[in-house]
Write a protein that holds these residues in place. Sequence first.
Motif, PDB file in Angstrom:
ATOM      1  N   ILE A  33      13.313  10.127  96.179  1.00 47.73           N
ATOM      2  CA  ILE A  33      14.086   9.485  95.099  1.00 47.73           C
ATOM      3  C   ILE A  33      15.462  10.131  94.980  1.00 47.73           C
ATOM      4  O   ILE A  33      16.476   9.446  94.783  1.00 47.73           O
ATOM      5  CB  ILE A  33      13.315   9.580  93.769  1.00 47.73           C
ATOM      6  CG1 ILE A  33      12.024   8.758  93.839  1.00 47.73           C
ATOM      7  CG2 ILE A  33      14.185   9.077  92.616  1.00 47.73           C
ATOM      8  CD1 ILE A  33      11.138   8.909  92.610  1.00 47.73           C
ATOM      9  N   GLY A  34      15.528  11.465  95.090  1.00 52.89           N
ATOM     10  CA  GLY A  34      16.823  12.144  95.021  1.00 52.89           C
ATOM     11  C   GLY A  34      17.769  11.675  96.097  1.00 52.89           C
ATOM     12  O   GLY A  34      18.957  11.434  95.844  1.00 52.89           O
ATOM     13  N   ALA A  35      17.260  11.531  97.333  1.00 51.92           N
ATOM     14  CA  ALA A  35      18.097  11.024  98.423  1.00 51.92           C
ATOM     15  C   ALA A  35      18.499   9.577  98.172  1.00 51.92           C
ATOM     16  O   ALA A  35      19.645   9.177  98.422  1.00 51.92           O
ATOM     17  CB  ALA A  35      17.352  11.148  99.743  1.00 51.92           C
ATOM     18  N   ALA A  36      17.559   8.786  97.652  1.00 46.87           N
ATOM     19  CA  ALA A  36      17.833   7.362  97.425  1.00 46.87           C
ATOM     20  C   ALA A  36      18.880   7.155  96.343  1.00 46.87           C
ATOM     21  O   ALA A  36      19.696   6.223  96.426  1.00 46.87           O
ATOM     22  CB  ALA A  36      16.535   6.645  97.045  1.00 46.87           C
ATOM     23  N   VAL A  37      18.872   8.014  95.321  1.00 41.23           N
ATOM     24  CA  VAL A  37      19.847   7.858  94.238  1.00 41.23           C
ATOM     25  C   VAL A  37      21.274   8.012  94.757  1.00 41.23           C
ATOM     26  O   VAL A  37      22.185   7.298  94.320  1.00 41.23           O
ATOM     27  CB  VAL A  37      19.548   8.873  93.113  1.00 41.23           C
ATOM     28  CG1 VAL A  37      20.748   9.027  92.177  1.00 41.23           C
ATOM     29  CG2 VAL A  37      18.333   8.429  92.318  1.00 41.23           C
ATOM     30  N   VAL A  38      21.483   8.926  95.700  1.00 35.21           N
ATOM     31  CA  VAL A  38      22.821   9.091  96.284  1.00 35.21           C
ATOM     32  C   VAL A  38      23.255   7.794  96.980  1.00 35.21           C
ATOM     33  O   VAL A  38      24.399   7.353  96.836  1.00 35.21           O
ATOM     34  CB  VAL A  38      22.834  10.269  97.269  1.00 35.21           C
ATOM     35  CG1 VAL A  38      24.173  10.339  98.013  1.00 35.21           C
ATOM     36  CG2 VAL A  38      22.587  11.582  96.536  1.00 35.21           C
ATOM     37  N   PHE A  39      22.346   7.183  97.727  1.00 36.25           N
ATOM     38  CA  PHE A  39      22.667   5.925  98.396  1.00 36.25           C
ATOM     39  C   PHE A  39      22.961   4.823  97.375  1.00 36.25           C
ATOM     40  O   PHE A  39      23.920   4.057  97.532  1.00 36.25           O
ATOM     41  CB  PHE A  39      21.506   5.502  99.304  1.00 36.25           C
ATOM     42  CG  PHE A  39      21.562   6.087 100.682  1.00 36.25           C
ATOM     43  CD1 PHE A  39      22.001   5.333 101.755  1.00 36.25           C
ATOM     44  CD2 PHE A  39      21.200   7.402 100.909  1.00 36.25           C
ATOM     45  CE1 PHE A  39      22.068   5.871 103.032  1.00 36.25           C
ATOM     46  CE2 PHE A  39      21.262   7.958 102.173  1.00 36.25           C
ATOM     47  CZ  PHE A  39      21.694   7.188 103.255  1.00 36.25           C
ATOM     48  N   LEU A  40      22.117   4.725  96.349  1.00 35.05           N
ATOM     49  CA  LEU A  40      22.319   3.684  95.346  1.00 35.05           C
ATOM     50  C   LEU A  40      23.631   3.887  94.602  1.00 35.05           C
ATOM     51  O   LEU A  40      24.391   2.937  94.373  1.00 35.05           O
ATOM     52  CB  LEU A  40      21.146   3.679  94.364  1.00 35.05           C
ATOM     53  CG  LEU A  40      21.203   2.629  93.240  1.00 35.05           C
ATOM     54  CD1 LEU A  40      21.311   1.222  93.810  1.00 35.05           C
ATOM     55  CD2 LEU A  40      19.979   2.752  92.338  1.00 35.05           C
ATOM     56  N   PHE A  41      23.925   5.139  94.231  1.00 39.55           N
ATOM     57  CA  PHE A  41      25.177   5.456  93.537  1.00 39.55           C
ATOM     58  C   PHE A  41      26.379   5.063  94.393  1.00 39.55           C
ATOM     59  O   PHE A  41      27.330   4.429  93.906  1.00 39.55           O
ATOM     60  CB  PHE A  41      25.213   6.951  93.225  1.00 39.55           C
ATOM     61  CG  PHE A  41      26.429   7.407  92.479  1.00 39.55           C
ATOM     62  CD1 PHE A  41      26.470   7.384  91.097  1.00 39.55           C
ATOM     63  CD2 PHE A  41      27.547   7.883  93.155  1.00 39.55           C
ATOM     64  CE1 PHE A  41      27.591   7.822  90.399  1.00 39.55           C
ATOM     65  CE2 PHE A  41      28.670   8.322  92.479  1.00 39.55           C
ATOM     66  CZ  PHE A  41      28.695   8.289  91.097  1.00 39.55           C
ATOM     67  N   SER A  42      26.348   5.412  95.677  1.00 37.08           N
ATOM     68  CA  SER A  42      27.455   5.083  96.582  1.00 37.08           C
ATOM     69  C   SER A  42      27.597   3.573  96.718  1.00 37.08           C
ATOM     70  O   SER A  42      28.710   3.034  96.703  1.00 37.08           O
ATOM     71  CB  SER A  42      27.220   5.726  97.953  1.00 37.08           C
ATOM     72  OG  SER A  42      27.080   7.125  97.846  1.00 37.08           O
ATOM     73  N   GLY A  43      26.458   2.888  96.870  1.00 37.37           N
ATOM     74  CA  GLY A  43      26.508   1.437  97.001  1.00 37.37           C
ATOM     75  C   GLY A  43      27.075   0.759  95.771  1.00 37.37           C
ATOM     76  O   GLY A  43      27.866  -0.187  95.870  1.00 37.37           O
ATOM     77  N   LEU A  44      26.691   1.237  94.597  1.00 38.81           N
ATOM     78  CA  LEU A  44      27.209   0.658  93.355  1.00 38.81           C
ATOM     79  C   LEU A  44      28.723   0.846  93.249  1.00 38.81           C
ATOM     80  O   LEU A  44      29.451  -0.063  92.839  1.00 38.81           O
ATOM     81  CB  LEU A  44      26.519   1.302  92.153  1.00 38.81           C
ATOM     82  CG  LEU A  44      25.041   0.935  91.929  1.00 38.81           C
ATOM     83  CD1 LEU A  44      24.431   1.829  90.862  1.00 38.81           C
ATOM     84  CD2 LEU A  44      24.900  -0.533  91.547  1.00 38.81           C
TER      85      LEU A  44
END
Length: 809
Positions: A564-575
């Motif tokens: 989840i920690g790794a995924a949040v970075v991806f989601l934040f960047s995508g947003l």
Amino acid sequence: MSGTSIDLAAEGGGVSLSGSNVTFVIVALVFALIALGFAAMFVQSVLRAGRGTAKMQEIAGAVQEGASAYLFRQFKTLAVFVVIAVVLLFLLPVHDTDNETWVKIGRSLFFVVGAVFSSFIGGAGMALATRANLRVAAAASEAGGRETAMGIAFRTGGVVGFLTVGLGLFGGALVVLIFSSDAPTVLEGFGFGAALLAMFMRVGGGIFTKAADVGADLVGKVEKGIPEDDPRNAATIADNVGDNVGDCAGMAADLFESYAVTLVAALILGQAAFGQDGLIFPLIVSTVGVVIAILGVFITRLRPSDRNGLTAINRAFYISAAVSAVAVAVVSFLYLPSSFAGFNDAGIAPEIVDSGRNPQWVAIGAVVIGIVLAAAIQALTGYFTETTRRPVQDIGKSSATGAATVVLAGISVGLESAVYSALLIGAGVYGAFLLGGTSITLSLFAVALAGTGLLTTVGVIVAMDTFGPISDNAQGIAEMSGDVDEKGAQILTELDAVGNTTKAITKGIAIATAVLAATALFGSYTNTLASSLAEAGIAGDQVQNQILNLLNISNPRNLVGLLIGAAVVFLFSGLAINAVSRSAGAVVMEVRRQFREFPGIMDYTQRPEYGRVVDICTRDAQRELLTPGLLAIMAPIAVGFGLGAGALAAYLAGAIGTGTLMAVFLANSGGAWDNAKKLVEDGAYGGKGSEAHAATVIGDTVGDPFKDTAGPAINPLLKVMNLVSLLIAPAVVAWSIGNEENTALRVSIALVAFAIVTAAVIWSKRKPISMGEDADTAVAAGAADTAKAAQEAQHDDAAAQSRIKDNVG
């Protein structure tokens, strides 16, 4: 690792500072005020410079007005978050103190102080930069134009640097003076306030600046074939405003929170390692940073023999770094004993005493590692982003086969550079960690000291960063007004190129500071877990085993937290990138509309409506920054209360690792694309107006949100998530270990946080791509404009420039 121990906090609450340490804190406060005094002196120096022609003043005034209006609107939006955070901070429990209510009040109060300091530095830096750009443009045409113009630009950056070290040191020293050994808990609030505001300003400013920049480039350069800062483009004023709200206000706040949060982590871990002396020593190192900032700014002088401004800046940086290392060595030998046994009266943990380390050499080694890391990051970033190096030249060559190969080449450069940068940062972190021997607390304190050492040069680093947008704006004002002679225009072009390089370098250094601070905060988190477990009734000799069990990565719960920690970075960047895409689409539609409905714009008989584009960017930036901000705050809460303290630690580890790679990839890809475009514009591979130029412009527009929005925003993201985790850790432990009756409350909090994140993401995804027009009509009109532009002859830049002076006003 085998033989490694986890040390508990050495002191409880309520212990006062010794008389000599009070003196050191007061000295730190005095030096902080000296830095602020130099900032005031340099402001007067900059404002005394000539302001140029009336037309130049008019353009600069429009930029000032737009930037000020944006920041005022942003601060009104963020005030709601500040009020909510103050209430929540007061409700969260604190540990290891006899004055719980007083410490809660202090933590909430200094959260506001940190937020106000971060906002002030960003706002004041931007306000001065929007006045300095005019003066730099005017100075370029005067006698000694190159040296004078650069001096004004760098002194303006120096003001922001002095504000950063002055307010950061003042806030930290004031907390230590008032709260003594309770200071680490209060400092969590100070760091959180600085980081939260910096993240919002970095994201919002990044969205504004890149939406305007992308929109201006796609319509102006690609479709209409006009120069970058041609006043016929309605997005030019917004583009120049964006340089200030993104690169000045946003980056200044970002570097301030890096300074503040790194200092906070060093103070927390320093006290945990060896009591109040460990609480004071980071303040002493930061006081050295004030002296280095003053020295660095004063010795940055462009000599007639220097090839360009970067030569002078690099010379000053390396001299400052060397002097910093020597000065820290001196104060280490003067303040610290030669053996950890000398700290026994401070309650130092036995594991540290038995480590056999010399505290003087641990401190010196950690600080030197931080300084060397800054220099190495500077060199590595320069290799992957400078126009004279192979990576950028290869991207330029790929433009001969179209935009697709330019994009692919830039992505490959970013991915490769991320590996080397991550290894370099990892080597720095591990090198500092090894200094602590078998004690994790001492090792993590060394990591924090490495970050503090790196940031002894932050005054020069901030000045380097602010120099970039000032020189960029100065060139824009000169081009739009047409009131700068050919020699002055060449000087401004040179300074702009130097500014692009310094911005890329400071982004790389900011990423390194983010990793060091996040790693140190991660250590603070585990230390907080130890104290919370002890308060929850876990026997002293069982705390270490309990923590090791919580941090066991083979536990599926922890593995989920890591993912989840790794995924949040991806989601934040995508947003963040998607936000720029949507807002830039609206800018493109608006600029196309104005060209279509006001045909006189192209022959200078009609004036573009600049304010419309500024309004679009302002509105979109405020609307789009909410979702990434809520994600950064609520995701750790959902994981911590939902999956537990161990999963939250794994979450932070996943975010730090992924965030490091992602931030470097985005920053270096974007920087390489930008300089590949400049390489072609300087005449390579067909020059301006060629198909290769159009391909590199597309690459640059892809890279704009990479390097100026998503990439830099990951820095404060990591620290915000670490600080949120640090703040909620006592509650997570208290409500989960041995207190099953609180399960319903804990799960409810997690579900509410998850629901808020989900709702924010869904709301973000449902926003329209364009604004103001029906999408189909806008796209059809845009396609017609593009087809028409393709049939027209390319504009001759020299002829266009001769008419620019008749446009604005």
